[in-house]
Design an enzyme around this catalytic site. Structure first.
Site, mmCIF file in Angstrom:
data_model
loop_
_atom_site.group_PDB
_atom_site.id
_atom_site.type_symbol
_atom_site.label_atom_id
_atom_site.label_comp_id
_atom_site.label_asym_id
_atom_site.label_seq_id
_atom_site.Cartn_x
_atom_site.Cartn_y
_atom_site.Cartn_z
ATOM 1 N N GLN A 246 0.883 -1.309 -0.094
ATOM 2 C CA GLN A 246 0.088 0.173 -0.008
ATOM 3 C C GLN A 246 0.857 1.305 0.063
ATOM 4 O O GLN A 246 0.563 2.428 -0.668
ATOM 5 C CB GLN A 246 -0.960 0.029 1.147
ATOM 6 C CG GLN A 246 -2.081 -1.158 1.218
ATOM 7 C CD GLN A 246 -2.823 -1.018 -0.102
ATOM 8 O OE1 GLN A 246 -3.278 -0.017 -0.582
ATOM 9 N NE2 GLN A 246 -2.817 -2.075 -0.838
ATOM 10 N N HIS A 249 2.268 2.951 -3.174
ATOM 11 C CA HIS A 249 0.977 3.751 -4.081
ATOM 12 C C HIS A 249 1.368 5.073 -4.094
ATOM 13 O O HIS A 249 1.300 5.818 -5.376
ATOM 14 C CB HIS A 249 -0.249 3.418 -3.566
ATOM 15 C CG HIS A 249 -1.231 2.392 -4.030
ATOM 16 N ND1 HIS A 249 -1.411 2.374 -5.340
ATOM 17 C CD2 HIS A 249 -1.600 1.193 -3.555
ATOM 18 C CE1 HIS A 249 -2.138 1.345 -5.520
ATOM 19 N NE2 HIS A 249 -2.319 0.339 -4.407
ATOM 20 N N GLU A 313 -10.042 2.037 3.909
ATOM 21 C CA GLU A 313 -10.179 1.454 2.588
ATOM 22 C C GLU A 313 -10.126 -0.093 2.372
ATOM 23 O O GLU A 313 -10.873 -0.679 1.828
ATOM 24 C CB GLU A 313 -9.127 2.147 1.571
ATOM 25 C CG GLU A 313 -9.382 1.727 0.178
ATOM 26 C CD GLU A 313 -8.193 2.296 -0.828
ATOM 27 O OE1 GLU A 313 -8.384 2.358 -2.087
ATOM 28 O OE2 GLU A 313 -7.143 2.692 -0.277
ATOM 29 N N HIS A 314 -8.940 -0.577 2.795
ATOM 30 C CA HIS A 314 -8.640 -1.908 2.956
ATOM 31 C C HIS A 314 -8.543 -2.289 4.350
ATOM 32 O O HIS A 314 -7.643 -1.734 5.197
ATOM 33 C CB HIS A 314 -7.244 -2.292 2.138
ATOM 34 C CG HIS A 314 -7.266 -1.926 0.731
ATOM 35 N ND1 HIS A 314 -6.823 -0.704 0.400
ATOM 36 C CD2 HIS A 314 -7.843 -2.312 -0.360
ATOM 37 C CE1 HIS A 314 -6.576 -0.657 -0.892
ATOM 38 N NE2 HIS A 314 -7.385 -1.241 -1.496
ATOM 39 N N ASP A 347 -6.956 -6.259 -5.776
ATOM 40 C CA ASP A 347 -6.632 -5.185 -6.657
ATOM 41 C C ASP A 347 -6.349 -5.550 -8.224
ATOM 42 O O ASP A 347 -6.663 -4.920 -9.077
ATOM 43 C CB ASP A 347 -5.084 -4.747 -6.548
ATOM 44 C CG ASP A 347 -4.977 -3.839 -5.245
ATOM 45 O OD1 ASP A 347 -6.028 -3.192 -4.837
ATOM 46 O OD2 ASP A 347 -3.837 -3.572 -4.664
ATOM 47 N N HIS A 406 -55.698 15.774 -2.198
ATOM 48 C CA HIS A 406 -55.150 14.420 -2.063
ATOM 49 C C HIS A 406 -56.431 13.502 -1.457
ATOM 50 O O HIS A 406 -56.444 12.529 -2.134
ATOM 51 C CB HIS A 406 -54.204 14.581 -0.999
ATOM 52 C CG HIS A 406 -52.864 14.797 -1.567
ATOM 53 N ND1 HIS A 406 -52.543 16.191 -2.049
ATOM 54 C CD2 HIS A 406 -51.428 14.246 -1.747
ATOM 55 C CE1 HIS A 406 -51.186 16.417 -2.319
ATOM 56 N NE2 HIS A 406 -50.612 15.338 -2.119
#
Length: 415
Positions: A246, A249, A313-314, A347, A406
């Site tokens: 990670q 990245h 996220e993960h 991924d 109505h």
């Protein structure tokens, strides 16, 4: 190498302030709005150092792209696309379901795909053919007929091939906030889309947020992140490898180990230090590790509580008995269970989607899926018998609100 973090104050992914870039992004949006294709050509020259004479990738260029890619990579992209499609097919909902819930009252849901969607495929530090597949496949599976994919020029051949394999109906050489603006607002070459999905840098994210009034988005996203829940049974080398995966990245990526074992944290830290030295993207990893570290947990219940506050996220779960931990987790973009489930599999080829909410947004958003490209309409079929059953309720409540027409619309049918 891994510093101890405070569970109450450490929050990943919020270091890059969107507010700081909003003025610059707004200027880009206004330029694209006013000048269309010309603005995209201008930004391609300014930001990507590319002189373009066309924005759209032609069919011949799609075919030529395959010639520039290793045939084995093409084969693997096709296999990955097949696995991702297979998983996303299971997410599809019935086009229409109807149930008679009470005598004379039938209710249901009609699910309809969007007409046109936009997918943003990043470039910059690396090419991301995997993201091309991850964004386009769920749109295609949902039934979206027109899928526009934008990627920074000069449009990497692997990315073009992946977009072609995934089923993008058009491929545009445009990147950054300007690509988002073009998809949301339209230009001479690009018809506006209804929704924009895909990851990107802080400028792309800011553009998506600013243009939500023109096109819906998947969710805000920032730098990549991982949280690992581990006990003393975990393999420290596996955890170190996941952290580095990670960290490579982005310099702003964030990695945190939440563990019940201080000795494990020490071993992971030593392995991270050793493995980072020989990593090809060591410079990026070193910067990302300054955002990273470990948080000690009293027990696994405490570890889950810490992870849920982070809403990563993960989320990797590497404990001796993982299923109770999995059941207890509430907030995570994508969850990876067991020592032989590296995030990298998700991924690329396990079949799940890697376009995920970051910066704590996993507490309220789901990762990209088929539902992002659909909308639903409720359906009701009421017969005379059913109208009699609920008529008194509707008339009384409508009149209580002062909406007498109505009420009359029901009365006239009951006379």
């Amino acid at each position: 190498m891994l510093k101890r973090l405070d569970a109450d104050s450490w929050v990943p992914g919020r270091r890059a302030s969107l507010e700081d870039v909003y003025p610059a992004v707004n200027d880009i949006i206004e330029n694209v709005k006013a000048n269309g294709d010309a603005a995209l050509f201008e930004y391609a020259k300014k930001f990507d150092r590319c002189e373009l004479d066309s924005l759209l990738v032609t069919e011949d260029e799609r075919e030529d792209a395959y010639e520039d890619v290793d045939p084995k990579i093409v084969e693997y992209l096709i296999e990955a696309e097949s696995r991702i499609t297979e998983f996303h097919e299971y997410q599809k909902k019935e086009d229409l379901w109807l149930r008679q819930l009470h005598p004379g009252i039938t209710l249901g849901i009609k699910t309809t795909p969007l007409n046109r969607a936009g997918c943003y495929i990043p470039g910059g530090r690396a090419s991301y053919p995997s993201t091309a597949i991850m964004t386009v496949v769920p749109a295609r599976v949902a039934g979206v007929e027109s899928i526009c994919a934008c990627t920074p020029p000069p449009a990497n051949s692997m990315t073009i091939a992946a977009l072609d394999i995934a089923g993008a109906t058009e491929i545009v050489r445009a990147g950054g906030a300007q690509a988002v603006a073009a998809m949301a607002l339209g230009t001479e070459s690009i018809e506006p889309v209804q929704k924009i999905v895909g990851p990107g840098n802080v400028y792309v994210t800011a553009a998506k947020i600013l243009l939500r009034g023109n096109a819906e988005i998947d969710f805000p996203a920032g730098p990549s992140e991982i949280c690992i829940i581990a006990d003393e049974s975990a393999n420290p080398s596996f955890i170190a490898a996941d952290i580095l995966a990670q960290a490579e990245h982005d310099p702003n990526a964030a990695c945190v180990l939440v563990t019940t074992s201080e000795s494990l944290a020490d071993k992971v830290s030593a392995d991270v230090k050793m493995m980072a030295k020989s990593a090809p993207r060591a410079e990026i990893i070193e910067k990302a590790l300054t955002n990273s570290g470990y948080i000690p947990a009293a027990d696994l219940k405490d570890a889950v509580s810490i992870s849920d506050r982070i809403a990563p996220e993960h989320l990797s779960i590497q404990v001796s008995d993982p299923l109770p931990v999995l059941s207890a987790v509430r907030n995570a973009g994508s969850i990876f269970v067991g020592p032989y489930t590296p995030v990298a599999c998700g991924d690329y080829a396990s079949g799940t989607n890697h376009v995920l909410p970051t910066a704590g947004y996993a507490s309220v958003y789901s990762g990209l899926n088929v539902s992002h490209f659909c909308k639903t309409s409720t359906v009701q079929i009421i017969e005379q018998e059913g109208l009699e059953e609920i008529g008194d309720i509707v008339e009384a409540l409508a009149e209580a609100e002062g909406l007498f027409a109505h009420s009359e619309s029901v009365k006239i049918r009951r006379k």
